[in-house]
Scaffold this motif. Sequence first.
Motif, PDB file in Angstrom:
ATOM      1  N   SER A   1     -90.185  52.605  57.689  1.00 25.74           N
ATOM      2  CA  SER A   1     -89.340  52.309  58.850  1.00 25.74           C
ATOM      3  C   SER A   1     -88.768  53.599  59.429  1.00 25.74           C
TER       4      SER A   1
ATOM      5  N   LYS B   1     -93.824  54.788  64.371  1.00 27.50           N
ATOM      6  CA  LYS B   1     -94.958  53.931  64.751  1.00 27.50           C
ATOM      7  C   LYS B   1     -94.779  53.352  66.148  1.00 27.50           C
TER       8      LYS B   1
ATOM      9  N   THR C   1     -92.803  54.370  68.476  1.00 28.18           N
ATOM     10  CA  THR C   1     -92.765  55.460  69.445  1.00 28.18           C
ATOM     11  C   THR C   1     -94.193  55.875  69.812  1.00 28.18           C
TER      12      THR C   1
HETATM   13  N1  LIG Z   1     -85.194  55.757  72.669  1.00 25.89           N
HETATM   14  C1  LIG Z   1     -84.817  56.395  71.550  1.00 25.89           C
HETATM   15  N2  LIG Z   1     -83.795  57.271  71.577  1.00 25.89           N
HETATM   16  C2  LIG Z   1     -83.432  57.949  70.466  1.00 25.89           C
HETATM   17  N3  LIG Z   1     -84.028  57.813  69.275  1.00 25.89           N
HETATM   18  C3  LIG Z   1     -85.040  56.947  69.190  1.00 25.89           C
HETATM   19  C4  LIG Z   1     -85.482  56.194  70.318  1.00 25.89           C
HETATM   20  N4  LIG Z   1     -86.531  55.416  69.923  1.00 25.89           N
HETATM   21  C5  LIG Z   1     -86.701  55.651  68.634  1.00 25.89           C
HETATM   22  N5  LIG Z   1     -85.828  56.575  68.175  1.00 25.89           N
HETATM   23  C6  LIG Z   1     -85.755  57.110  66.811  1.00 25.89           C
HETATM   24  O1  LIG Z   1     -87.050  57.588  66.487  1.00 25.89           O
HETATM   25  C7  LIG Z   1     -87.385  57.264  65.146  1.00 25.89           C
HETATM   26  C8  LIG Z   1     -88.692  56.477  65.136  1.00 25.89           C
HETATM   27  O2  LIG Z   1     -88.446  55.170  65.698  1.00 25.89           O
HETATM   28  P1  LIG Z   1     -89.602  54.083  65.816  1.00 25.89           P
HETATM   29  O3  LIG Z   1     -89.019  52.925  66.525  1.00 25.89           O
HETATM   30  O4  LIG Z   1     -90.806  54.734  66.421  1.00 25.89           O
HETATM   31  O5  LIG Z   1     -89.883  53.774  64.274  1.00 25.89           O
HETATM   32  P2  LIG Z   1     -90.904  52.745  63.603  1.00 25.89           P
HETATM   33  O6  LIG Z   1     -91.862  53.557  62.769  1.00 25.89           O
HETATM   34  O7  LIG Z   1     -91.507  51.862  64.624  1.00 25.89           O
HETATM   35  O8  LIG Z   1     -89.925  51.948  62.629  1.00 25.89           O
HETATM   36  P3  LIG Z   1     -89.952  50.379  62.181  1.00 25.89           P
HETATM   37  O9  LIG Z   1     -90.986  50.265  61.086  1.00 25.89           O
HETATM   38  O10 LIG Z   1     -88.571  50.176  61.639  1.00 25.89           O
HETATM   39  O11 LIG Z   1     -90.245  49.557  63.384  1.00 25.89           O
HETATM   40  C9  LIG Z   1     -86.177  56.552  64.563  1.00 25.89           C
HETATM   41  O12 LIG Z   1     -85.392  57.478  63.850  1.00 25.89           O
HETATM   42  C10 LIG Z   1     -85.430  56.048  65.781  1.00 25.89           C
HETATM   43  O13 LIG Z   1     -84.051  55.994  65.536  1.00 25.89           O
END
Ligand SMILES: Nc1ncnc2c1ncn2[C@@H]1O[C@H](COP(=O)(O)OP(=O)(O)OP(=O)(O)O)[C@@H](O)[C@H]1O
Length: 143
Positions: free
Chosen positions: A36, A40, A42
């Motif tokens: 998490s 991903k 992003t």
């Molecule tokens: N718009 C944003 N502004 C600031 N930080 C962000 C933004 N979007 C994501 N982040 C940060 O970037 C990092 C990656 O977020 P992301 O949503 O891509 O993770 P993920 O791998 O999809 O996680 P999960 O498995 O929980 O869905 C995290 O630390 C998140 O807090």
Amino acid sequence: MLRLDSVSRHFGEQHVLDGISLTVPDGQLLSVVGPSGCGKSTLLRTIAGLLPVREATVTVDGAPVTGVPERLAVVFQEYGRSLLPWLTVRDNVALPLRRRGLGRAARRAEAETILERVGLHGVARRHPRELSGGMQLGVPPGP
Ligand SMILES: Nc1ncnc2c1ncn2[C@@H]1O[C@H](COP(=O)(O)OP(=O)(O)OP(=O)(O)O)[C@@H](O)[C@H]1O
Ligand SMILES: [Mg+2]
């Protein structure tokens, strides 16, 4: 074919994506797996043109992604926020069809067909809050 060439993204001081390069040929299924917060969603938002990238660092069939590409769909993780609560289920489905230049009646007819196909035609006139979590994702109700 999807191609990423040294895609990086930071939010303030936080470097979320750091020089991601990959090629996905037509017909290949790719899963992106990781803990998490590793980036991903992003990455997927970047591929889908929902987060801007420098020209030509992401290409679909050779064309730089500078906006949401045609024929590409994203099912958002936060599906509850992907549906407009003031629109019926049918009108939520019909909304993106505007991009195809269809008129209102044609969009609604197409939306009915899509709902029929996934077994959700019975809830076409309801609002998203009246659906279960699974139904909001497009899964038909059980027997
Ligand atoms: N718009 C944003 N502004 C600031 N930080 C962000 C933004 N979007 C994501 N982040 C940060 O970037 C990092 C990656 O977020 P992301 O949503 O891509 O993770 P993920 O791998 O999809 O996680 P999960 O498995 O929980 O869905 C995290 O630390 C998140 O807090
Ligand atoms: Mg995510």
